[in-house]
Design a protein around this motif. Structure first.
Motif, short mmCIF file in Angstrom:
data_model
loop_
_atom_site.label_atom_id
_atom_site.label_comp_id
_atom_site.label_asym_id
_atom_site.label_seq_id
_atom_site.Cartn_x
_atom_site.Cartn_y
_atom_site.Cartn_z
N ASN A 31 0.81 -1.21 0.00
CA ASN A 31 0.00 0.00 0.00
C ASN A 31 0.84 1.26 0.00
N ILE A 83 -9.75 -3.01 0.88
CA ILE A 83 -10.56 -1.98 0.21
C ILE A 83 -11.99 -2.48 0.12
N SER A 92 -3.76 0.64 5.69
CA SER A 92 -2.64 1.56 5.53
C SER A 92 -1.43 1.09 6.31
N GLN A 148 -1.09 7.08 2.61
CA GLN A 148 -2.41 7.60 2.33
C GLN A 148 -2.43 9.10 2.08
N ARG A 178 -8.21 12.95 1.67
CA ARG A 178 -9.25 12.05 1.17
C ARG A 178 -9.73 11.12 2.27
N ARG A 179 -8.78 10.66 3.08
CA ARG A 179 -9.19 9.77 4.17
C ARG A 179 -10.11 10.49 5.12
N GLN A 213 -10.18 3.36 1.44
CA GLN A 213 -8.83 3.37 0.92
C GLN A 213 -8.06 2.09 1.23
#
Lengths: 247, 128
Positions: free
Chosen positions: A2, B66, A48, A5, A9-10, A45
């Motif tokens: 990943n 996701i 993370s 982030q 947006r998170r 998303q």
């Protein structure tokens, strides 16, 4: 796997998730039709790598004979014991009673997948089904698990089990089935929604603290910084995500 | 020749227990759309590509965490479950009817609950 982030947006997704569907739509870009929004929801998303989920269990608060965490786990994950041989039972979480023979001191504690940073189950898996998510949650990808059970042998905590019988009453959000190895997922389906694992929520003593070990402001990180805690079998240097106090 | 064809069609209809198949021309699977809404892609594309969409989605959810994306299996089920049985398998089951016609066998239902709307209190929570 990943990427780091994009914070803004998170943040947006966090707010949209708490709001009603109506609010979510209002906040979306114009031009999106209602029907599309209702179908696609708002994709999250994903896990993370800036986060590492962990749990701190205070065994001094854990009452002997209490199995609220085990019951909550069974309900959440749709575990109904059908096997006749108890040795084949599910091992998502179990209560252990310990006694120090020298002084008679007793402990009661829940044992489950310790969500190791260096998980031996992942090392031995021949197919890549045993895996660690970017946020530290150790899972079995049952789509590619062939049921060989090497991981069960490798786990020092006996925290994995094999499904020996066909199942029919699964929780739709927690698929499980014959021929695969399974274990505690930290209730990944809840964590991805911002909830804590069912066991931590159910504990009547609040003995199970769940949170982000990497976030210095989280309750769990602050307590680990201030108070003494233990990793079970720390000698194996697995860097467990589950830590205990009072043992 | 015509006789043989008729016999063949008759045989297929008996095999699949789907009387609707006996219509003129090649037998077709019964695909019942019982719930309102719009699929995640046009029907032609779905017929051809739904397996790839599901596989891709499976890995994104399982391995990357996701959620809330289009091709979620639980979402297919909530739209496509039959009104009578509440399921996508069994008689009138949306996925099963077409698959038995095409001789496809899925193992998904060993683990995934084919019935819609079986969420219990603990798992409900806010939709992501």
């Amino acid at each position: 796997m990943n990427e780091p982030q994009d914070k803004s947006r998170r943040g947006f997704i966090g707010t949209a998730a708490v709001g009603t569907a109506g609010l979510g739509i209002a906040a979306l870009a114009p031009g999106l039709h209602l029907i599309q929004v209702s179908q696609a929801d708002t994709p999250t998303q994903g896990a993370s790598s800036t986060v590492r989920w962990g749990m701190l269990i205070d065994t001094t608060k854990c009452a002997s004979g209490c199995d609220a965490c085990v019951k909550a786990c069974n309900t959440e994950n749709g575990i109904v014991e059908t096997v006749k041989d108890a040795r084949q039972g599910a091992q998502w979480i179990r209560k252990i009673e310990l006694k120090d023979p020298k002084n008679g001191r007793e402990h009661s504690l829940p044992m489950m997948c310790q969500h190791c940073a260096n998980p031996p189950c992942v090392d031995v898996c021949p197919t890549g089904a045993s895996m660690k998510r970017a946020d530290g949650i150790v899972l079995v990808d049952r789509h590619i698990c062939i049921g060989c059970r090497y991981c069960m042998m490798a786990c020092p905590y006996k925290a994995r089990s094999f499904v020996h019988q066909p199942l029919t009453e699964q929780n739709p959000e927690v698929p499980r089935g014959l021929g695969c190895v399974e274990s505690c997922t930290f209730c990944v389906q809840r964590v991805d929604k911002g909830l804590k694992p069912a066991c931590a929520e159910a504990c009547p003593e609040g003995a199970m603290t769940f949170g982000d070990l990497n976030d210095p402001n989280s309750e769990i990180a602050q307590r680990l910084a201030r108070e003494a805690s233990t990793q079970v079998r720390a000698d194996l240097k697995l860097n467990t995500g589950v830590r205990y106090q009072g043992i | 020749m015509a006789l043989m064809k008729q016999a063949l069609v008759g045989f297929a209809a008996v095999l699949l227990l789907a009387p609707a198949l006996a219509v003129a021309g090649a037998p077709k699977p019964t695909v019942k759309i019982e719930n309102p809404g719009q699929c995640i892609a046009p029907a032609e594309e779905m017929r051809r590509n739904h397996m790839d969409m599901l596989k891709h989605q499976r890995d994104r959810t399982m391995r990357q965490g996701i959620r809330g994306e289009k091709a979620s299996l639980n979402e297919c089920i909530s739209c496509h479950a039959s009104k009578s049985s509440g399921s996508v398998t069994g008689k009138d089951g949306f996925c099963q009817e077409c698959h038995s016609y095409a001789a496809v066998k899925l193992d998904c239902w060993d683990c995934h609950q084919p019935k819609a709307g079986q969420k219990h209190a603990g798992a409900a929570g806010a939709k992501p």
